[in-house]
Design an enzyme around this catalytic site. Structure first.
Site, PDB file in Angstrom:
ATOM      1  N   GLY A 102      39.674 -13.039  21.796  1.00  0.00           N
ATOM      2  CA  GLY A 102      38.296 -12.710  22.129  1.00  0.00           C
ATOM      3  C   GLY A 102      37.869 -11.482  21.336  1.00  0.00           C
ATOM      4  O   GLY A 102      38.703 -10.657  20.960  1.00  0.00           O
ATOM      5  N   GLN A 122      32.981  -4.111  19.331  1.00  0.00           N
ATOM      6  CA  GLN A 122      34.266  -3.873  18.656  1.00  0.00           C
ATOM      7  C   GLN A 122      34.154  -3.934  17.133  1.00  0.00           C
ATOM      8  O   GLN A 122      35.100  -3.575  16.428  1.00  0.00           O
ATOM      9  CB  GLN A 122      35.308  -4.893  19.108  1.00  0.00           C
ATOM     10  CG  GLN A 122      35.671  -4.738  20.583  1.00  0.00           C
ATOM     11  CD  GLN A 122      36.769  -5.709  20.957  1.00  0.00           C
ATOM     12  OE1 GLN A 122      36.507  -6.869  21.242  1.00  0.00           O
ATOM     13  NE2 GLN A 122      38.009  -5.238  20.942  1.00  0.00           N
ATOM     14  N   CYS A 147      43.979  -5.170  24.128  1.00  0.00           N
ATOM     15  CA  CYS A 147      42.643  -5.177  23.527  1.00  0.00           C
ATOM     16  C   CYS A 147      42.790  -4.802  22.061  1.00  0.00           C
ATOM     17  O   CYS A 147      43.533  -3.876  21.734  1.00  0.00           O
ATOM     18  CB  CYS A 147      41.757  -4.155  24.248  1.00  0.00           C
ATOM     19  SG  CYS A 147      40.089  -4.054  23.568  1.00  0.00           S
ATOM     20  N   LEU A 148      42.090  -5.518  21.184  1.00  0.00           N
ATOM     21  CA  LEU A 148      42.170  -5.229  19.748  1.00  0.00           C
ATOM     22  C   LEU A 148      41.735  -3.793  19.443  1.00  0.00           C
ATOM     23  O   LEU A 148      42.150  -3.229  18.438  1.00  0.00           O
ATOM     24  CB  LEU A 148      41.298  -6.207  18.955  1.00  0.00           C
ATOM     25  CG  LEU A 148      41.733  -7.678  18.974  1.00  0.00           C
ATOM     26  CD1 LEU A 148      40.697  -8.540  18.264  1.00  0.00           C
ATOM     27  CD2 LEU A 148      43.111  -7.859  18.355  1.00  0.00           C
ATOM     28  N   HIS A 195      37.229  -9.889  30.482  1.00  0.00           N
ATOM     29  CA  HIS A 195      37.504  -8.814  29.522  1.00  0.00           C
ATOM     30  C   HIS A 195      36.319  -8.637  28.556  1.00  0.00           C
ATOM     31  O   HIS A 195      35.873  -7.511  28.318  1.00  0.00           O
ATOM     32  CB  HIS A 195      38.796  -9.153  28.756  1.00  0.00           C
ATOM     33  CG  HIS A 195      39.231  -8.124  27.762  1.00  0.00           C
ATOM     34  ND1 HIS A 195      40.351  -7.329  27.939  1.00  0.00           N
ATOM     35  CD2 HIS A 195      38.699  -7.756  26.566  1.00  0.00           C
ATOM     36  CE1 HIS A 195      40.474  -6.527  26.892  1.00  0.00           C
ATOM     37  NE2 HIS A 195      39.492  -6.772  26.042  1.00  0.00           N
ATOM     38  N   GLU A 196      35.807  -9.761  28.018  1.00  0.00           N
ATOM     39  CA  GLU A 196      34.728  -9.669  27.024  1.00  0.00           C
ATOM     40  C   GLU A 196      33.394  -9.269  27.672  1.00  0.00           C
ATOM     41  O   GLU A 196      32.635  -8.489  27.095  1.00  0.00           O
ATOM     42  CB  GLU A 196      34.576 -10.979  26.242  1.00  0.00           C
ATOM     43  CG  GLU A 196      35.825 -11.419  25.469  1.00  0.00           C
ATOM     44  CD  GLU A 196      36.466 -10.333  24.620  1.00  0.00           C
ATOM     45  OE1 GLU A 196      35.747  -9.462  24.095  1.00  0.00           O
ATOM     46  OE2 GLU A 196      37.707 -10.342  24.499  1.00  0.00           O
ATOM     47  N   HIS A 223      33.432  -5.623  28.106  1.00  0.00           N
ATOM     48  CA  HIS A 223      33.155  -4.922  26.843  1.00  0.00           C
ATOM     49  C   HIS A 223      31.655  -4.705  26.652  1.00  0.00           C
ATOM     50  O   HIS A 223      31.226  -3.656  26.176  1.00  0.00           O
ATOM     51  CB  HIS A 223      33.637  -5.761  25.649  1.00  0.00           C
ATOM     52  CG  HIS A 223      35.006  -5.393  25.149  1.00  0.00           C
ATOM     53  ND1 HIS A 223      35.324  -4.142  24.694  1.00  0.00           N
ATOM     54  CD2 HIS A 223      36.134  -6.141  25.002  1.00  0.00           C
ATOM     55  CE1 HIS A 223      36.586  -4.119  24.304  1.00  0.00           C
ATOM     56  NE2 HIS A 223      37.114  -5.322  24.481  1.00  0.00           N
TER      57      HIS A 223
END
Ligand code: NI
Length: 171
Positions: free
Chosen positions: A46, A51, A93-94, A135-136, A139
């Site tokens: 994702g 990000q 998380c990236l 999660h997204e 964000h």
């Protein structure tokens, strides 16, 4: 185009992203293609627009990591409308590379979002997909997964990242 992933510490990750009101534009289609490309390059399931430094309520998800074209999801202005049950497993998380923590999330989650054309869609996902929806969507409200772990663990992660920043290893 592959965008570099913005790392924890950049304010764009912790602010409310703007609602999208223009759809089906060449710019939006290009951005979505670039987001998928950037997500696959970073080996994520994702990616949220903040990000890559773009504070708009846009996210892409593919829990099949490119294996199943039907798993490619575009979430514009997403909202979680139903949560059932609880799951607990490690999440990363990236934007916070090298760290993973156990996070409690809803097990079965329904999201309502718009696609690239502005059409509303709804989907219920379980397990990893439910986790990705949450999660997204988080964000896009400026909320990172570490806000869901204990203050003790969060402080430990922050301290370790501070050291990485100091050593020039976090950029
Ligand atoms: Ni993330």
């Amino acid at each position: 185009m592959i965008y570099p992933i913005v790392k924890y510490g950049d304010p764009v990750l912790e602010k409310q992203a703007a609602t999208v009101s223009e759809f089906d534009t060449p710019e939006l289609h290009t951005l979505l293609e670039d987001m998928f490309e950037s997500m696959y390059a970073a080996r994520g399931v994702g990616l949220a627009a903040p990000q890559i430094g773009i504070s708009k309520r846009i996210a892409v998800i593919d829990v099949s990591t490119g294996e199943d074209p039907e798993a490619k999801l575009v979430l514009i202005n997403p909202e979680i409308i139903k949560v059932e049950g609880v799951q607990s497993s490690e999440e990363g998380c990236l934007s916070i590379p090298g760290f993973r923590e156990n996070v409690n999330r809803g097990k079965k989650v329904t999201v309502r979002a718009q696609n690239a054309k502005g059409e509303f869609w709804e989907q219920t996902g379980e397990d990893l997909l439910a986790r990705a929806f949450q999660h997204e969507t988080d964000h896009l409200h400026g909320k990172l997964y570490i806000t869901h772990v204990s203050a003790l663990k969060r402080d430990l992660i922050r301290r370790k990242i501070k050291k990485l920043v100091k050593d020039g290893e976090w950029k």
